[in-house]
Scaffold this motif. Structure first.
Motif, PDB file in Angstrom:
ATOM      1  N   SER A  71      11.892 -13.932   8.799  1.00 53.62           N
ATOM      2  CA  SER A  71      10.911 -14.559   7.911  1.00 53.62           C
ATOM      3  C   SER A  71       9.854 -13.584   7.392  1.00 53.62           C
ATOM      4  O   SER A  71       9.161 -13.888   6.424  1.00 53.62           O
ATOM      5  N   VAL A  72       9.730 -12.422   8.030  1.00 49.41           N
ATOM      6  CA  VAL A  72       8.687 -11.479   7.605  1.00 49.41           C
ATOM      7  C   VAL A  72       9.255 -10.149   7.118  1.00 49.41           C
ATOM      8  O   VAL A  72       8.491  -9.287   6.655  1.00 49.41           O
ATOM      9  N   LYS A  73      10.559  -9.975   7.202  1.00 51.03           N
ATOM     10  CA  LYS A  73      11.163  -8.714   6.762  1.00 51.03           C
ATOM     11  C   LYS A  73      10.825  -8.428   5.303  1.00 51.03           C
ATOM     12  O   LYS A  73      10.897  -9.318   4.456  1.00 51.03           O
ATOM     13  N   GLY A  74      10.441  -7.199   5.044  1.00 57.13           N
ATOM     14  CA  GLY A  74      10.087  -6.804   3.695  1.00 57.13           C
ATOM     15  C   GLY A  74       8.646  -7.093   3.324  1.00 57.13           C
ATOM     16  O   GLY A  74       8.161  -6.636   2.296  1.00 57.13           O
ATOM     17  N   ARG A  75       7.951  -7.859   4.162  1.00 53.63           N
ATOM     18  CA  ARG A  75       6.544  -8.183   3.881  1.00 53.63           C
ATOM     19  C   ARG A  75       5.586  -7.624   4.922  1.00 53.63           C
ATOM     20  O   ARG A  75       4.463  -7.246   4.598  1.00 53.63           O
ATOM     21  N   PHE A  76       6.029  -7.598   6.172  1.00 53.18           N
ATOM     22  CA  PHE A  76       5.188  -7.117   7.274  1.00 53.18           C
ATOM     23  C   PHE A  76       5.693  -5.766   7.758  1.00 53.18           C
ATOM     24  O   PHE A  76       6.899  -5.499   7.753  1.00 53.18           O
ATOM     25  N   THR A  77       4.767  -4.946   8.206  1.00 54.91           N
ATOM     26  CA  THR A  77       5.110  -3.647   8.773  1.00 54.91           C
ATOM     27  C   THR A  77       4.336  -3.441  10.060  1.00 54.91           C
ATOM     28  O   THR A  77       3.106  -3.546  10.066  1.00 54.91           O
ATOM     29  N   ILE A  78       5.057  -3.142  11.128  1.00 51.79           N
ATOM     30  CA  ILE A  78       4.418  -2.830  12.398  1.00 51.79           C
ATOM     31  C   ILE A  78       4.411  -1.318  12.577  1.00 51.79           C
ATOM     32  O   ILE A  78       5.367  -0.634  12.195  1.00 51.79           O
ATOM     33  N   SER A  79       3.314  -0.820  13.128  1.00 53.38           N
ATOM     34  CA  SER A  79       3.204   0.612  13.366  1.00 53.38           C
ATOM     35  C   SER A  79       2.359   0.838  14.608  1.00 53.38           C
ATOM     36  O   SER A  79       1.647  -0.070  15.045  1.00 53.38           O
ATOM     37  N   ARG A  80       2.457   2.032  15.159  1.00 51.15           N
ATOM     38  CA  ARG A  80       1.645   2.352  16.331  1.00 51.15           C
ATOM     39  C   ARG A  80       1.073   3.749  16.182  1.00 51.15           C
ATOM     40  O   ARG A  80       1.742   4.651  15.664  1.00 51.15           O
ATOM     41  N   ASP A  81      -0.156   3.890  16.639  1.00 48.69           N
ATOM     42  CA  ASP A  81      -0.868   5.158  16.589  1.00 48.69           C
ATOM     43  C   ASP A  81      -1.113   5.594  18.027  1.00 48.69           C
ATOM     44  O   ASP A  81      -1.998   5.050  18.699  1.00 48.69           O
ATOM     45  N   ASN A  82      -0.357   6.558  18.472  1.00 49.43           N
ATOM     46  CA  ASN A  82      -0.479   6.986  19.866  1.00 49.43           C
ATOM     47  C   ASN A  82      -1.815   7.670  20.153  1.00 49.43           C
ATOM     48  O   ASN A  82      -2.280   7.684  21.288  1.00 49.43           O
ATOM     49  N   ALA A  83      -2.411   8.238  19.140  1.00 54.19           N
ATOM     50  CA  ALA A  83      -3.706   8.892  19.340  1.00 54.19           C
ATOM     51  C   ALA A  83      -4.817   7.887  19.587  1.00 54.19           C
ATOM     52  O   ALA A  83      -5.803   8.174  20.270  1.00 54.19           O
ATOM     53  N   LYS A  84      -4.641   6.691  19.038  1.00 58.32           N
ATOM     54  CA  LYS A  84      -5.670   5.650  19.168  1.00 58.32           C
ATOM     55  C   LYS A  84      -5.248   4.540  20.107  1.00 58.32           C
ATOM     56  O   LYS A  84      -6.005   3.580  20.296  1.00 58.32           O
ATOM     57  N   ASN A  85      -4.033   4.627  20.665  1.00 59.20           N
ATOM     58  CA  ASN A  85      -3.515   3.566  21.542  1.00 59.20           C
ATOM     59  C   ASN A  85      -3.610   2.205  20.873  1.00 59.20           C
ATOM     60  O   ASN A  85      -4.041   1.213  21.495  1.00 59.20           O
ATOM     61  N   THR A  86      -3.219   2.172  19.634  1.00 55.08           N
ATOM     62  CA  THR A  86      -3.382   0.964  18.829  1.00 55.08           C
ATOM     63  C   THR A  86      -2.087   0.666  18.080  1.00 55.08           C
ATOM     64  O   THR A  86      -1.435   1.577  17.564  1.00 55.08           O
ATOM     65  N   VAL A  87      -1.757  -0.616  18.036  1.00 53.77           N
ATOM     66  CA  VAL A  87      -0.627  -1.071  17.241  1.00 53.77           C
ATOM     67  C   VAL A  87      -1.170  -1.906  16.092  1.00 53.77           C
ATOM     68  O   VAL A  87      -2.169  -2.630  16.255  1.00 53.77           O
ATOM     69  N   TYR A  88      -0.543  -1.781  14.949  1.00 54.75           N
ATOM     70  CA  TYR A  88      -0.988  -2.480  13.745  1.00 54.75           C
ATOM     71  C   TYR A  88       0.110  -3.398  13.217  1.00 54.75           C
ATOM     72  O   TYR A  88       1.303  -3.140  13.413  1.00 54.75           O
ATOM     73  N   LEU A  89      -0.326  -4.424  12.526  1.00 54.94           N
ATOM     74  CA  LEU A  89       0.601  -5.267  11.781  1.00 54.94           C
ATOM     75  C   LEU A  89       0.035  -5.416  10.378  1.00 54.94           C
ATOM     76  O   LEU A  89      -0.958  -6.123  10.180  1.00 54.94           O
ATOM     77  N   GLN A  90       0.660  -4.727   9.447  1.00 52.74           N
ATOM     78  CA  GLN A  90       0.271  -4.849   8.042  1.00 52.74           C
ATOM     79  C   GLN A  90       1.047  -6.015   7.450  1.00 52.74           C
ATOM     80  O   GLN A  90       2.283  -6.015   7.471  1.00 52.74           O
ATOM     81  N   MET A  91       0.319  -6.978   6.935  1.00 53.14           N
ATOM     82  CA  MET A  91       0.933  -8.200   6.409  1.00 53.14           C
ATOM     83  C   MET A  91       0.640  -8.286   4.921  1.00 53.14           C
ATOM     84  O   MET A  91      -0.528  -8.403   4.524  1.00 53.14           O
ATOM     85  N   ASN A  92       1.674  -8.225   4.130  1.00 50.76           N
ATOM     86  CA  ASN A  92       1.556  -8.321   2.676  1.00 50.76           C
ATOM     87  C   ASN A  92       2.261  -9.564   2.163  1.00 50.76           C
ATOM     88  O   ASN A  92       3.073 -10.161   2.878  1.00 50.76           O
ATOM     89  N   SER A  93       1.955  -9.926   0.942  1.00 52.46           N
ATOM     90  CA  SER A  93       2.603 -11.100   0.313  1.00 52.46           C
ATOM     91  C   SER A  93       2.564 -12.308   1.235  1.00 52.46           C
ATOM     92  O   SER A  93       3.568 -12.995   1.437  1.00 52.46           O
TER      93      SER A  93
END
Length: 111
Positions: free
Chosen positions: A62-84
């Protein structure tokens, strides 16, 4: 002791974007696949996206092509970019690492 701290939820119009963040303690972050789940009112919690320590990712259909998950090891943080964003993306979004859960952050898509 809070080990997963989420931020970035809010109110957005359909078609808009939001970015969720989840900060973790270094040990938790480095050893675990990090995931985002969501739970809409009256529905079960569902997996949205996950990213392994090797940066492999998986998404709900349901979110493929719209959401992107990423992780920043330097900041120990995971992100979820949600578009559309769509109305049906409205839910409380939870960060997960192993058996640990964040407190949840509300995402509301409304016009």
């Amino acid at each position: 002791q809070v080990q997963l701290v989420e931020s970035g939820g809010g109110l957005v119009q359909p078609g808009g974007s939001l970015r969720l963040s989840c900060a973790a303690s270094v040990l938790i972050f480095r050893l675990n696949t990090m995931s985002w789940y969501r739970q809409a009112p009256g529905k079960e919690r569902e997996l949205v996206a996950k990213i392994t320590t090797g940066f492999n990712t998986n998404y709900a259909d349901s979110v493929k092509g719209r959401f992107t998950i990423s992780r920043d090891n330097a900041k120990n943080t995971v992100y979820l970019q949600m578009n559309s964003l769509k109305f049906e993306d409205t839910a409380v979004y939870y960060c997960n690492a192993g058996s640990l859960w964040g407190q949840g952050t509300q995402v509301t898509v409304s016009s």
